[in-house]
Design an enzyme around this catalytic site. Structure first.
Site, PDB file in Angstrom:
ATOM      1  N   GLY A   1     -22.967  38.786 -21.614  1.00 42.69           N
ATOM      2  CA  GLY A   1     -21.933  38.242 -20.746  1.00 42.69           C
ATOM      3  C   GLY A   1     -20.762  37.699 -21.527  1.00 42.69           C
TER       4      GLY A   1
ATOM      5  CG  ASN B   1     -30.898  29.633 -35.687  1.00 42.50           C
ATOM      6  OD1 ASN B   1     -29.879  29.833 -35.034  1.00 42.50           O
ATOM      7  ND2 ASN B   1     -30.883  29.154 -36.916  1.00 42.50           N
TER       8      ASN B   1
ATOM      9  CD  GLU C   1     -10.424  62.674 -52.854  1.00 41.95           C
ATOM     10  OE1 GLU C   1     -10.592  62.233 -54.002  1.00 41.95           O
ATOM     11  OE2 GLU C   1      -9.832  62.035 -51.957  1.00 41.95           O
TER      12      GLU C   1
ATOM     13  CE  LYS D   1      -8.785  60.907 -56.829  1.00 40.89           C
ATOM     14  NZ  LYS D   1      -9.661  60.435 -55.726  1.00 40.89           N
TER      15      LYS D   1
ATOM     16  N   GLY E   1     -27.793  44.013 -26.896  1.00 39.77           N
ATOM     17  CA  GLY E   1     -27.952  42.849 -26.036  1.00 39.77           C
ATOM     18  C   GLY E   1     -26.628  42.535 -25.374  1.00 39.77           C
TER      19      GLY E   1
ATOM     20  CB  CYS F   1      -6.799  61.496 -53.105  1.00 43.43           C
ATOM     21  SG  CYS F   1      -6.877  60.121 -51.907  1.00 43.43           S
TER      22      CYS F   1
ATOM     23  CE  LYS G   1      -4.664  53.711 -47.120  1.00 41.87           C
ATOM     24  NZ  LYS G   1      -6.114  53.971 -47.011  1.00 41.87           N
TER      25      LYS G   1
ATOM     26  CB  SER H   1     -22.451  41.749 -26.077  1.00 40.75           C
ATOM     27  OG  SER H   1     -22.193  40.961 -24.937  1.00 40.75           O
TER      28      SER H   1
ATOM     29  CB  SER I   1      -6.271  58.385 -47.372  1.00 40.30           C
ATOM     30  OG  SER I   1      -5.632  57.132 -47.198  1.00 40.30           O
TER      31      SER I   1
END
Length: 560
Positions: free
Chosen positions: A301, A381, A50, A119, A298, A156, A189, A305, A183
């Site tokens: 440990g 933070n 498509e 389509k 980063g 599709c 799926k 990550s 798709s």
């Protein structure tokens, strides 16, 4: 021997390829290479996917007249190629006609376009919003006569919806259904696609060939896995998943009509392998198609990550990943060792950049403003934002894309820091809940997926998988200090996000009502963070972003 006793044969090559949105010249070159390959294999016809020449989905690019004109020029040029007596082609391209801009295909043979089809059923749900940019075909499509074979070409969604496109094609004389698709992948799926195809085969009585795009496009991953269902409902062939290929199939006409009698029969990966390979392909294509030479992340440990580092090495190679450990006073010796062991197992570059000075500098600068307040999340933070700033500095200096590493559990409840650990260009595990991250990590330690560039063996140290997860922003911190255990959290979130279940129904599954209310509240109030998050691979049926679009300002709570 009469002509009737000699079966007719049609050799159809399926081009399961990886186009790039907007790279019209590159997509045309890829199509030409595939057609040449198919010609060497003796193909009569090559079926592309498509909107192949534009790349899929092109979104608002199709609102640009210059883009449409370039796509149509490419289609005309490709049609002229077929004057060489080689295979004809069916290829997707956006076309502007008097009836509007259409998601279309052209059929070319003998050096000219012998037909075009539009389509009819435009999807407008989940990740799709084609009604914004396309007009549906003004009429139901009829079959195209290709070298004496009447071919129906629903595009599709034409086989997914309820407009009866396939039945109409059968009633108007189609003998085979060839379906170009874009798709996207989500978990399981493949079973859904097979069911959709079988339903259309039953209703039309015709065999159906389903050709699907391959490759990553922003959040979406197209997994290929093209296949065909014969009129007797049997699986005629199955192409590989997550692999670019041009496959030859042979179709024979007998007394009962056409059937596919030859084609590849590839094994479809199981759940963990499929999810891992989708994340790998999505990351690889995002980095490569956007022109990044390498990536940086980063490496803390922790499990998130670590799996992102494994994905990066598998996708790009060890030489294209730079992992940076950024310790602070709360970083444990275990984390330092685990991060180093992970980097060593993967073979990537590993640097240590302590953040004591920048964090202490921020704290000192804010002393007067914060006088008389207690330390808490704000100070935590600052650590995350110092790390984010360092990663972005490396990105700016060396042109590396930052891979961000937050999982879906954390993104759901807002356990991520804006302009801190949320910094980055792409997140390969954004749509994986925490327990899925663990499952994929265990799988990767015992398997190397096809096409992966990383090493075999244990690439995510066992201690990372076994230890209690922690952001290590304060002494002796664990995630479960403020969240329910991840198996509980993930189940509640899947109920709320994927299944849109009410609180009463979730409680009926055995969950505590107050906990469900709290998680629902956290989910809603974190929407503003998710709007600012990096894109990431879609794995579940409902990811954040394209699939789930909740208002940021939202006072609704399900209280019965």
């Amino acid at each position: 021997m009469t002509k009737k006793s000699i079966p007719d044969v049609l050799r159809i090559a399926v081009a399961q390829l990886n186009p790039t949105v907007g790279d019209i010249a590159g997509n045309l070159a890829k199509a030409r290479e595939a057609r040449a390959d198919a010609a060497r294999q003796g193909a009569d016809l090559v079926l592309f996917t498509e909107l192949f020449l534009a790349g899929y989905p092109p979104e608002d690019l199709v609102l640009k007249p210059a883009f449409l004109a370039a796509c149509e020029r490419a289609a005309d040029d490709f049609a002229k190629d077929t004057s060489d007596n080689g295979p004809g082609v069916i290829i997707g391209v956006p076309l502007k006609r008097k009836s509007g801009v259409h998601n279309a295909i052209i059929i070319a043979d003998g050096g000219k376009i012998i037909g075009e089809r539009f389509k009819v059923d435009l999807p407008n749900y989940g990740e799709f919003d084609e009604k914004r940019v396309f007009q549906p075909g003004p009429d139901m499509p009829g079959p195209v006569n290709f070298r004496g074979v009447r071919i129906g070409i629903p595009i599709c969604e034409d086989i997914w919806g309820e407009l009866g496109v396939c039945e109409t094609l059968a009633e108007s004389g189609a003998e085979i259904l060839l379906v170009p698709n874009g798709s996207p992948y989500y978990r399981a799926k493949m079973d859904v696609r097979h069911q959709v195809a079988i339903k259309q085969v039953i209703e039309s009585g015709l065999p159906l060939l389903y050709a699907n795009q391959l490759g990553g496009q922003d959040e979406l991953v197209f997994d290929g896995a093209s296949f065909a269902i014969n009129a007797d409902h049997s699986l005629a062939f199955q192409m590989s998943q997550f692999e670019e290929t041009v496959a030859m199939t042979m179709w024979r006409r007998g007394d009962e009509g056409w059937a596919c009698v030859e084609g590849p029969m590839s094994k479809i990966p199981e759940r963990e392998e499929a999810d891992y390979r989708a994340c790998l392909l999505g990351l690889r294509d995002y980095v490569n198609k956007n022109g990044f030479k390498n990536v940086v992340l980063g490496l803390s440990g922790g499990i998130d990550s670590a799996i992102c580092a494994a994905l990066a090495v598998d996708a790009l190679g060890e030489e294209r990943l730079r992992a940076i450990m950024m310790p602070y006073r709360y970083t444990s010796s275990d984390s330092l060792k685990d991060a180093e062991d992970c980097a060593r197992a993967l073979g990537c570059r590993y640097d240590i950049v302590p953040i004591h000075e920048p964090v202490d500098g921020f704290s000192h600068a804010l002393t007067q403003l914060f006088e008389g307040t207690k330390e808490g999340i704000t100070e935590e933070n600052l650590q995350s934002r110092a790390r984010g700033t360092i990663l972005m500095a490396v990105s700016n200096k060396f042109g590396s894309m930052v891979v961000t590493t937050g999982n879906k559990s954390e993104m759901s409840v807002g356990y991520a820091t804006l302009y801190g650990d949320m910094n980055g260009g792409f997140n390969p595990i954004k749509d994986l809940y925490k327990m899925q991250v663990y499952a994929l990590s265990r799988w990767r330690n015992t398997h190397v997926p096809p096409g992966a560039l990383g090493p075999s063996g244990e690439v995510i140290p066992k201690n990372i998988i076994d230890k209690a997860p922690s952001a290590e922003l304060r002494p002796n911190q664990t995630d479960q200090d403020s969240l329910p255990p991840y198996p509980v959290l993930d189940d509640i979130l899947e109920c709320l996000v994927e299944n849109e279940m009410g609180v009463d129904d979730i409680v009926a599954r055995g969950h505590d009502r107050d906990t469900v209310h709290r998680i629902e509240h956290l989910l809603y109030i974190a929407e503003y963070k998710r709007r600012q998050a990096a894109p990431g691979v879609k794995i579940t049926k409902k990811n954040f972003g394209r699939d789930r679009r909740y208002p940021i300002t939202n006072r609704f709570r399900d209280r019965g």
